[in-house]
Design a protein around this motif. Structure first.
Motif, PDB file in Angstrom:
ATOM      1  N   PRO A 220      -0.209  -4.204  10.564  1.00  0.00           N
ATOM      2  CA  PRO A 220      -0.580  -4.931  11.943  1.00  0.00           C
ATOM      3  C   PRO A 220       0.657  -4.632  12.610  1.00  0.00           C
ATOM      4  O   PRO A 220       1.721  -4.718  12.345  1.00  0.00           O
ATOM      5  N   MET A 221       0.376  -4.665  14.003  1.00  0.00           N
ATOM      6  CA  MET A 221       1.444  -4.279  14.709  1.00  0.00           C
ATOM      7  C   MET A 221       2.690  -5.387  14.774  1.00  0.00           C
ATOM      8  O   MET A 221       3.970  -4.991  14.910  1.00  0.00           O
ATOM      9  N   GLY A 222       2.372  -6.639  14.922  1.00  0.00           N
ATOM     10  CA  GLY A 222       3.429  -7.656  14.629  1.00  0.00           C
ATOM     11  C   GLY A 222       4.323  -7.547  13.467  1.00  0.00           C
ATOM     12  O   GLY A 222       5.625  -7.775  13.520  1.00  0.00           O
ATOM     13  N   LEU A 223       3.837  -7.094  12.176  1.00  0.00           N
ATOM     14  CA  LEU A 223       4.434  -6.979  10.946  1.00  0.00           C
ATOM     15  C   LEU A 223       5.323  -5.641  11.106  1.00  0.00           C
ATOM     16  O   LEU A 223       6.280  -5.604  10.752  1.00  0.00           O
ATOM     17  N   ARG A 224       4.624  -4.335  11.836  1.00  0.00           N
ATOM     18  CA  ARG A 224       5.615  -3.464  11.805  1.00  0.00           C
ATOM     19  C   ARG A 224       6.665  -3.655  12.842  1.00  0.00           C
ATOM     20  O   ARG A 224       7.719  -3.098  12.301  1.00  0.00           O
ATOM     21  N   LEU A 225       6.608  -4.182  13.878  1.00  0.00           N
ATOM     22  CA  LEU A 225       7.678  -4.565  14.725  1.00  0.00           C
ATOM     23  C   LEU A 225       8.750  -5.454  14.141  1.00  0.00           C
ATOM     24  O   LEU A 225      10.118  -5.091  14.369  1.00  0.00           O
ATOM     25  N   LEU A 226       8.491  -6.458  13.359  1.00  0.00           N
ATOM     26  CA  LEU A 226       9.490  -7.367  12.859  1.00  0.00           C
ATOM     27  C   LEU A 226      10.143  -6.578  11.749  1.00  0.00           C
ATOM     28  O   LEU A 226      11.375  -6.815  11.530  1.00  0.00           O
ATOM     29  N   CYS A 227       9.265  -5.776  10.872  1.00  0.00           N
ATOM     30  CA  CYS A 227       9.987  -5.179   9.728  1.00  0.00           C
ATOM     31  C   CYS A 227      11.025  -4.112  10.357  1.00  0.00           C
ATOM     32  O   CYS A 227      12.225  -4.043   9.853  1.00  0.00           O
ATOM     33  N   SER A 228      10.795  -3.402  11.368  1.00  0.00           N
ATOM     34  CA  SER A 228      11.544  -2.552  12.034  1.00  0.00           C
ATOM     35  C   SER A 228      12.971  -3.267  12.493  1.00  0.00           C
ATOM     36  O   SER A 228      13.715  -2.812  12.641  1.00  0.00           O
ATOM     37  N   TYR A 229      12.626  -4.280  13.068  1.00  0.00           N
ATOM     38  CA  TYR A 229      13.534  -5.177  13.874  1.00  0.00           C
ATOM     39  C   TYR A 229      14.834  -5.591  12.793  1.00  0.00           C
ATOM     40  O   TYR A 229      16.045  -5.286  12.786  1.00  0.00           O
ATOM     41  N   TYR A 230      14.083  -6.082  11.601  1.00  0.00           N
ATOM     42  CA  TYR A 230      15.300  -6.568  10.593  1.00  0.00           C
ATOM     43  C   TYR A 230      15.905  -5.259   9.851  1.00  0.00           C
ATOM     44  O   TYR A 230      17.061  -5.510   9.466  1.00  0.00           O
ATOM     45  N   ALA A 231      15.095  -4.367   9.857  1.00  0.00           N
ATOM     46  CA  ALA A 231      15.616  -2.855   9.108  1.00  0.00           C
ATOM     47  C   ALA A 231      16.894  -2.510  10.048  1.00  0.00           C
ATOM     48  O   ALA A 231      17.975  -2.026   9.284  1.00  0.00           O
ATOM     49  N   LEU A 232      16.672  -2.557  11.463  1.00  0.00           N
ATOM     50  CA  LEU A 232      17.853  -2.355  12.409  1.00  0.00           C
ATOM     51  C   LEU A 232      18.893  -3.178  11.865  1.00  0.00           C
ATOM     52  O   LEU A 232      20.168  -2.769  12.059  1.00  0.00           O
ATOM     53  N   LEU A 233      18.621  -4.438  11.921  1.00  0.00           N
ATOM     54  CA  LEU A 233      19.996  -5.223  11.758  1.00  0.00           C
ATOM     55  C   LEU A 233      20.714  -5.049  10.532  1.00  0.00           C
ATOM     56  O   LEU A 233      21.909  -5.033  10.226  1.00  0.00           O
ATOM     57  N   ILE A 234      19.843  -4.487   9.428  1.00  0.00           N
ATOM     58  CA  ILE A 234      20.483  -4.170   7.926  1.00  0.00           C
ATOM     59  C   ILE A 234      21.439  -3.145   8.341  1.00  0.00           C
ATOM     60  O   ILE A 234      22.506  -2.930   7.770  1.00  0.00           O
ATOM     61  N   LEU A 235      20.604  -2.047   8.796  1.00  0.00           N
ATOM     62  CA  LEU A 235      21.305  -0.762   8.911  1.00  0.00           C
ATOM     63  C   LEU A 235      22.790  -1.029  10.087  1.00  0.00           C
ATOM     64  O   LEU A 235      23.747  -0.258   9.735  1.00  0.00           O
ATOM     65  N   GLN A 236      22.658  -1.960  10.862  1.00  0.00           N
ATOM     66  CA  GLN A 236      23.799  -2.224  11.824  1.00  0.00           C
ATOM     67  C   GLN A 236      24.869  -2.709  10.890  1.00  0.00           C
ATOM     68  O   GLN A 236      26.149  -2.448  10.981  1.00  0.00           O
ATOM     69  N   GLU A 237      24.578  -3.733  10.007  1.00  0.00           N
ATOM     70  CA  GLU A 237      25.580  -4.415   9.220  1.00  0.00           C
ATOM     71  C   GLU A 237      26.176  -3.249   8.181  1.00  0.00           C
ATOM     72  O   GLU A 237      27.331  -3.338   8.055  1.00  0.00           O
ATOM     73  N   ALA A 238      25.419  -2.099   7.764  1.00  0.00           N
ATOM     74  CA  ALA A 238      25.849  -1.397   6.929  1.00  0.00           C
ATOM     75  C   ALA A 238      27.046  -0.602   7.665  1.00  0.00           C
ATOM     76  O   ALA A 238      27.819  -0.068   7.147  1.00  0.00           O
ATOM     77  N   ASP A 239      26.833  -0.009   8.782  1.00  0.00           N
ATOM     78  CA  ASP A 239      27.498   0.594   9.682  1.00  0.00           C
ATOM     79  C   ASP A 239      28.891  -0.239  10.018  1.00  0.00           C
ATOM     80  O   ASP A 239      30.032   0.330   9.764  1.00  0.00           O
ATOM     81  N   LYS A 240      28.778  -1.362  10.059  1.00  0.00           N
ATOM     82  CA  LYS A 240      30.052  -2.360  10.239  1.00  0.00           C
ATOM     83  C   LYS A 240      30.823  -2.471   8.916  1.00  0.00           C
ATOM     84  O   LYS A 240      32.016  -2.592   9.249  1.00  0.00           O
ATOM     85  N   GLN A 241      30.205  -2.294   7.949  1.00  0.00           N
ATOM     86  CA  GLN A 241      30.850  -2.474   6.659  1.00  0.00           C
ATOM     87  C   GLN A 241      31.383  -1.018   5.916  1.00  0.00           C
ATOM     88  O   GLN A 241      31.858  -1.055   5.092  1.00  0.00           O
ATOM     89  N   GLY A 242      30.868  -0.138   6.978  1.00  0.00           N
ATOM     90  CA  GLY A 242      31.331   1.027   6.294  1.00  0.00           C
ATOM     91  C   GLY A 242      30.547   1.623   5.281  1.00  0.00           C
ATOM     92  O   GLY A 242      30.936   2.502   4.549  1.00  0.00           O
TER      93      GLY A 242
END
Length: 289
Positions: A220-242
């Motif tokens: 469902p669209m709501g689940l897809r968008l939220l999963c994508s949103y939190y995935a980007l937060l995780i990838l951003q944190e990985a970038d910050k931590q090198g």
């Protein structure tokens, strides 16, 4: 006879012309009235309707909430934060175990026990979040990833939760994001909290692989968008931590996701998501200047 038929024809034409004239007159009269109404002084216009109060925003999921300084209030320490989040997780699974659709899955089914088993399965085998263009076997593995790692009982529990508790999706995903990103700050006696490396692999899988993106596209669209949103937060944190070991480029995903979230009508905390994505995009653009 011909003369009578011609007379009737001209009569009908005359009626149609009058009707058209009346419609056009009404149309232009309405436009004129609208113009005059717009030119009236502001005091003569009715006051605009009151806007509803803005919806409560979800807390930005960037760590423990720090309370304002006060003689009577003290910021919560790490132990208090850990205990509170752990209690929220336990309360959530107690809530699930009380639902009829969970009890109907089988006698003695415990949602928390099944969740722990799923967490260990997903941790033991992690997808490769990049390199599909180099090795075609990675595409095949990613497409069938969850079907090879989880079993039918796991899928049934997940499906029933989404079907029956979809309205609680936002606070539920926010809770699990905060819990899963506690890292070493909080104890994990049962060893079920995902590591940062595991979170990075699955976040990259969802955003950067054909298998992960196709899996989300069927949800469902709501689940897809939220999963994508939190995935980007995780990838951003990985970038910050090198720790972005596969060099996943986050920037191209931010704008399209923000536009989809902006158009989705059912998010309670939409403005919070959009602000975080805007800040994220600004941060990545600044690095490229």
């Amino acid at each position: 006879m011909k003369r009578k038929e011609k007379g009737r024809l001209w009569l009908w034409l005359a009626i149609l012309v009058m009707l058209a004239a009346a419609i056009l007159a009404g149309y232009f009269w309405g436009m004129e009235q609208g113009r005059k109404e717009a030119e009236k002084p502001a005091l003569e216009k009715a006051p605009p309707p009151k806007q509803p109060a803005p919806l409560e925003q979800a807390p930005v999921a960037k760590g423990p909430v720090i309370l304002p300084e006060s003689k009577d209030l003290k910021p919560p320490d790490e132990k208090t934060t850990c205990e509170r989040i752990e209690q929220e997780i336990q309360d959530y699974f107690k809530y699930l175990n009380g639902k009829g659709y969970v009890r109907h899955l089988g006698e003695g089914v415990d949602a928390y026990a099944q969740f722990k088993a799923m967490s260990r399965k997903l941790s033991a085998r992690q997808p490769i979040p990049a390199g599909e263009g180099i090795d075609s076997s990675i595409i095949t593995d990613n497409i069938f990833w969850f079907f090879r790692v989880l079993d039918k009982n796991d899928f049934r529990l997940i499906r029933d939760i989404l079907k029956n508790d979809g309205e609680h999706l936002e606070p539920t995903l926010d809770l699990f994001y905060r819990w899963s990103t506690l890292g070493s700050r909080c104890p994990d006696p049962e060893g079920i909290r995902p590591s940062r490396d595991m979170l990075y692999h699955y976040a990259g899988f969802f955003m950067n692989t054909i298998g992960g993106r196709s899996y989300l596209s069927r949800r469902p669209m709501g689940l897809r968008l939220l999963c994508s949103y939190y995935a980007l937060l995780i990838l951003q944190e990985a970038d910050k931590q090198g720790k972005n070991s596969y060099g996943i480029d986050v920037l191209p995903f931010i704008g399209p996701l923000a536009r989809e979230i902006a158009l989705y009508p059912d998010f309670r905390f939409k403005q919070n998501y959009l602000k975080n994505l805007q800040d994220m995009e600004r941060e990545y653009l600044k690095k490229r200047q």
